[in-house]
Enzyme design. Structure first.
Site, PDB file in Angstrom:
ATOM      1  CG  ASP A 124      22.295 -18.482  -6.209  1.00 17.56           C
ATOM      2  OD1 ASP A 124      21.119 -18.515  -6.606  1.00 17.56           O
ATOM      3  OD2 ASP A 124      22.896 -17.431  -5.971  1.00 17.56           O
TER       4      ASP A 124
ATOM      5  CG  ASP B 179      19.577 -13.591 -12.068  1.00 16.16           C
ATOM      6  OD1 ASP B 179      20.151 -13.379 -13.146  1.00 16.16           O
ATOM      7  OD2 ASP B 179      18.416 -13.213 -11.824  1.00 16.16           O
TER       8      ASP B 179
ATOM      9  CG  ASP C  49      17.913 -19.068  -8.935  1.00 15.96           C
ATOM     10  OD1 ASP C  49      16.960 -18.302  -9.140  1.00 15.96           O
ATOM     11  OD2 ASP C  49      19.038 -18.681  -8.585  1.00 15.96           O
TER      12      ASP C  49
END
Length: 249
Positions: A200, A39, A37
């Protein structure tokens, strides 16, 4: 509790709320590719989101947004972000009427600030280099629009590590739908069982789980303001370098 204060579990350990579908250690030898991922996993972009949204809100003559509110919305793509911000400021029947204009203003503002308020998390470059040195193929899968993702990765010096980059507009559906994960695996010429995902947020884990891909989480990102320990993943790693070291074992 801040991200830095949250306890980090060793990979393969049970953490509260986890219902693991597979033991990552048992699949380690099969892994040939990693989906990462953007961001909140590789780059802290909250400052960019904050600046762009407040430019949009000023144009629309609506109340500004603070960092705490912002963190509840990040991770599901630009459309969800803008709609959530509008929903917190307008009556429900006004949100859709103003959405198209708001999205256009937001994307125009984001193009101007992309990367200006962003910073790469600790050991990201080292982790990516270690993964590449181990012969793994890498794909970035993000809900950020593709053009913004490529521009940001290039600006912060990470784009060259990736064999493929896919954004929230690359396919018909975004994470947490498994489609982007499956398409990324296909693009790398690998089966889902040969892949590992690192992210995240719950969106990353849900997408990976549905695609049959092992998934690790990092404790310092956004996850819609919720603790990372609540995510159903195969383990928590403190950095991408820690994930790379685990895969080297």
């Amino acid at each position: 509790m801040s991200a830095s204060e949250r306890p980090t579990a060793r990979i393969g350990e049970e953490t509260p709320g986890h219902a693991r579908t597979a033991d990552p250690a048992a699949r380690r030898a099969e892994i040939r590719g990693v989906i990462i991922d953007l961001d909140g996993t590789m780059v802290d972009t909250a400052g960019d989101f904050h600046a762009a949204l407040n430019r949009m809100l000023a144009d629309l003559e609506l109340p500004s947004i603070d960092s705490d509110e912002l963190l509840r919305y990040i991770g599901k793509g630009s459309e969800h972000l803008v709609r959530s911000v509008l929903s917190a400021r307008l009556p429900a029947d006004h949100v859709e009427a103003r959405f198209a204009t708001a999205l256009d203003r937001y994307q125009h503002a984001y193009a101007q600030v992309n990367g200006m308020h962003a910073s790469v998390y600790t050991h990201v470059a080292e982790g990516l280099a270690a993964l590449r040195d181990a012969g793994l193929k890498l794909a970035c899968v993000t809900n950020k629009p593709h053009r913004f993702a490529v521009a940001l990765l290039t600006q912060v010096g990470l784009h060259a590590y990736f064999d493929a980059v896919f954004g929230g507009d690359s396919f018909a559906r975004k994470k947490p739908d498994p489609l982007p994960m499956l398409k990324a695996s296909e693009a790398l010429g690998l089966a889902p069982a040969q892949m590992l995902a690192i992210g995240d947020s719950e969106n990353d884990a849900l997408a990976a789980r549905a695609a049959g891909i092992a998934v690790l989480t990092v404790p310092y990102g956004y996850n819609h303001g919720q603790p990372v320990q609540s995510i159903d993943s195969d383990g928590i790693v403190g950095t991408l370098l820690e994930a790379a070291r685990w895969l080297h074992q």
